[in-house]
Design a protein around this motif. Structure first.
Motif, PDB file in Angstrom:
ATOM      1  N   GLU A  51       1.006  -0.947   0.060  1.00 33.02           N
ATOM      2  CA  GLU A  51       0.014   0.111   0.077  1.00 33.02           C
ATOM      3  C   GLU A  51       0.862   1.372   0.014  1.00 33.02           C
ATOM      4  O   GLU A  51       0.500   2.135  -0.751  1.00 33.02           O
ATOM      5  N   ALA A  52       1.883   1.086   0.856  1.00 35.02           N
ATOM      6  CA  ALA A  52       2.890   2.258   0.764  1.00 35.02           C
ATOM      7  C   ALA A  52       3.476   2.594  -0.509  1.00 35.02           C
ATOM      8  O   ALA A  52       3.561   3.670  -1.123  1.00 35.02           O
ATOM      9  N   SER A  53       3.701   1.641  -1.219  1.00 34.93           N
ATOM     10  CA  SER A  53       4.408   1.583  -2.552  1.00 34.93           C
ATOM     11  C   SER A  53       3.303   1.824  -3.701  1.00 34.93           C
ATOM     12  O   SER A  53       3.628   2.978  -4.513  1.00 34.93           O
ATOM     13  N   TRP A  54       2.159   1.745  -3.438  1.00 36.01           N
ATOM     14  CA  TRP A  54       1.112   1.941  -4.259  1.00 36.01           C
ATOM     15  C   TRP A  54       0.795   3.677  -4.345  1.00 36.01           C
ATOM     16  O   TRP A  54       0.477   4.179  -5.179  1.00 36.01           O
ATOM     17  N   ARG A  55       1.110   4.158  -2.982  1.00 36.11           N
ATOM     18  CA  ARG A  55       0.769   5.742  -3.000  1.00 36.11           C
ATOM     19  C   ARG A  55       1.852   6.463  -3.423  1.00 36.11           C
ATOM     20  O   ARG A  55       1.762   7.724  -3.386  1.00 36.11           O
ATOM     21  N   LEU A  56       2.976   5.865  -3.879  1.00 37.66           N
ATOM     22  CA  LEU A  56       4.213   6.636  -4.579  1.00 37.66           C
ATOM     23  C   LEU A  56       3.919   6.867  -5.978  1.00 37.66           C
ATOM     24  O   LEU A  56       3.028   6.040  -6.508  1.00 37.66           O
ATOM     25  N   PRO A  57       4.457   7.937  -6.496  1.00 39.75           N
ATOM     26  CA  PRO A  57       4.267   8.358  -7.837  1.00 39.75           C
ATOM     27  C   PRO A  57       4.656   7.141  -8.831  1.00 39.75           C
ATOM     28  O   PRO A  57       5.660   6.461  -8.582  1.00 39.75           O
ATOM     29  N   PRO A  58       4.302   7.047 -10.041  1.00 40.64           N
ATOM     30  CA  PRO A  58       4.257   5.930 -10.749  1.00 40.64           C
ATOM     31  C   PRO A  58       5.823   6.121 -11.459  1.00 40.64           C
ATOM     32  O   PRO A  58       6.117   7.425 -11.498  1.00 40.64           O
ATOM     33  N   ARG A  75       0.606   3.336 -24.233  1.00 42.90           N
ATOM     34  CA  ARG A  75       1.408   3.706 -22.914  1.00 42.90           C
ATOM     35  C   ARG A  75       0.127   3.505 -21.969  1.00 42.90           C
ATOM     36  O   ARG A  75      -1.166   3.799 -21.964  1.00 42.90           O
ATOM     37  N   LEU A  76       0.642   2.655 -21.025  1.00 42.81           N
ATOM     38  CA  LEU A  76      -0.510   2.256 -19.939  1.00 42.81           C
ATOM     39  C   LEU A  76       0.135   2.583 -18.703  1.00 42.81           C
ATOM     40  O   LEU A  76       1.508   2.745 -18.432  1.00 42.81           O
ATOM     41  N   GLU A  77      -0.522   2.610 -17.587  1.00 43.29           N
ATOM     42  CA  GLU A  77      -0.170   2.569 -16.202  1.00 43.29           C
ATOM     43  C   GLU A  77      -0.921   1.649 -15.275  1.00 43.29           C
ATOM     44  O   GLU A  77      -2.215   1.228 -15.652  1.00 43.29           O
ATOM     45  N   GLY A  78      -0.226   0.685 -14.683  1.00 43.40           N
ATOM     46  CA  GLY A  78      -0.690  -0.255 -13.762  1.00 43.40           C
ATOM     47  C   GLY A  78       0.325  -0.493 -12.613  1.00 43.40           C
ATOM     48  O   GLY A  78       1.169   0.219 -12.317  1.00 43.40           O
ATOM     49  N   GLU A  79       0.113  -1.725 -11.905  1.00 43.98           N
ATOM     50  CA  GLU A  79       0.426  -2.121 -10.777  1.00 43.98           C
ATOM     51  C   GLU A  79       1.599  -3.302 -11.219  1.00 43.98           C
ATOM     52  O   GLU A  79       1.208  -4.346 -11.931  1.00 43.98           O
ATOM     53  N   ALA A  80       2.899  -3.229 -10.828  1.00 38.86           N
ATOM     54  CA  ALA A  80       3.900  -4.143 -11.017  1.00 38.86           C
ATOM     55  C   ALA A  80       3.803  -5.270  -9.784  1.00 38.86           C
ATOM     56  O   ALA A  80       3.570  -4.767  -8.681  1.00 38.86           O
ATOM     57  N   TRP A  81       3.916  -6.599 -10.203  1.00 36.42           N
ATOM     58  CA  TRP A  81       3.836  -7.441  -9.119  1.00 36.42           C
ATOM     59  C   TRP A  81       4.773  -8.749  -9.528  1.00 36.42           C
ATOM     60  O   TRP A  81       4.877  -8.959 -10.867  1.00 36.42           O
ATOM     61  N   ARG A  82       5.295  -9.235  -8.806  1.00 37.16           N
ATOM     62  CA  ARG A  82       5.947 -10.588  -8.948  1.00 37.16           C
ATOM     63  C   ARG A  82       5.351 -11.801  -8.682  1.00 37.16           C
ATOM     64  O   ARG A  82       5.203 -12.178  -7.660  1.00 37.16           O
ATOM     65  N   PRO A  83       4.859 -12.687  -9.740  1.00 38.76           N
ATOM     66  CA  PRO A  83       4.197 -13.794  -9.654  1.00 38.76           C
ATOM     67  C   PRO A  83       4.997 -14.966  -8.988  1.00 38.76           C
ATOM     68  O   PRO A  83       6.254 -14.924  -9.251  1.00 38.76           O
ATOM     69  N   SER A 110      -0.436  -5.124 -14.088  1.00 41.21           N
ATOM     70  CA  SER A 110      -1.601  -5.529 -14.236  1.00 41.21           C
ATOM     71  C   SER A 110      -2.196  -4.195 -14.406  1.00 41.21           C
ATOM     72  O   SER A 110      -2.113  -3.019 -13.627  1.00 41.21           O
ATOM     73  N   VAL A 111      -3.220  -4.005 -15.379  1.00 36.83           N
ATOM     74  CA  VAL A 111      -3.972  -2.866 -15.611  1.00 36.83           C
ATOM     75  C   VAL A 111      -5.405  -2.906 -15.501  1.00 36.83           C
ATOM     76  O   VAL A 111      -5.957  -4.001 -15.648  1.00 36.83           O
TER      77      VAL A 111
END
Length: 238
Positions: free
Chosen positions: A48-55, A137-145, A188-189
């Motif tokens: 959640e802390a990482s999500w609140r940072l600028p992309p 051009r997309l914005e999303g969340e990075a995650w490690r499966p 993920s977008v």
């Protein structure tokens, strides 16, 4: 005549040995689940802390933590897409569409989780995958499966043709089917990103706490049953 027997606590050998063996196991399982809950809580806080940072702009030289918002720009590979199996939405079986986004002509790509599609009820007929053309051009969340919990092997079995149904989204396992490298994250977008955050990529802390409560409850039942079996009514003396 009055009953002169009185309760007497006399544990039997076999129930006592069984209780002494099982009780530490149940307590250890409960403590382990509490520890897992604490770990998941810390991961969620960090995400959640990482999500609140600028992309951050995604590239081969940028390392991102799970949950970090990223911006990626490139072109989808129109020939190759993966269908991540066993993705259930609203009680319906389906797939998550994973398409490589080429960040540059000769550089690596990144897998993009573009959304969910229903399976259609037949394993031999895969749903069509439409790939948007042109510069994206997309914005999303990075995650490690992570690999599936109950995977029988570290090797992914790939069928011929495209799209390919896969059991894991791990880029290191899928890159060999593409002919070019993949960044070690999946982006993920849209609805896919929201679903990933909601599901937490596994059990959340509350689920682990519930499991811990069940193990501790079983430990109490075990002790209570052993104590009840150990109470006897003896005449005059124990």
């Amino acid at each position: 005549m009055p009953d002169r027997r009185r309760p007497c606590f006399r544990p039997a050998l076999q129930p006592t040995l069984a209780m002494l063996v099982l009780l530490p196991v149940l307590i250890a399982l409960g403590v382990w689940q509490l520890d897992r809950a604490a770990q998941k809580a810390r991961l969620e806080e960090a995400r959640e802390a990482s999500w609140r940072l600028p992309p951050v702009a995604l590239s081969a030289d940028v390392r991102v933590s799970p949950g970090r918002r990223v911006i990626a720009q490139g072109r989808y590979d129109p020939r190759h897409s993966f269908l991540l199996d066993n993705q259930v939405r609203h009680a319906r079986a389906g797939y998550m569409i994973l398409t490589p986004l080429r960040l540059s002509k000769r550089g690596p790509a990144v897998l993009v989780a573009r959304g969910w599609v229903a399976s259609g009820g037949r394993r031999d007929r895969l749903p069509p995958v439409d790939t948007p053309p042109g510069l994206i051009r997309l914005e999303g969340e990075a995650w490690r499966p992570t690999p599936p919990l109950f995977a029988l092997s570290d090797q992914e079995a790939f069928a011929t043709g495209w799209p390919k149904v896969v059991q894991t989204a791990a880029p290191e396992r899928l890159a060999g089917q593409l002919g070019y490298s993949l960044l070690p994250v999946v982006v993920s977008v849209g609805a896919a990103s929201a679903a990933e955050r909601a599901q937490g990529r596994g059990f959340g802390p509350a689920r682990h706490r519930a499991y811990a409560a069940q193990w501790f409850a079983l430990a109490l039942v075990l002790v209570g049953g052993w104590a009840a079996m150990s109470l006897r009514r003896e005449r005059d003396v124990c």
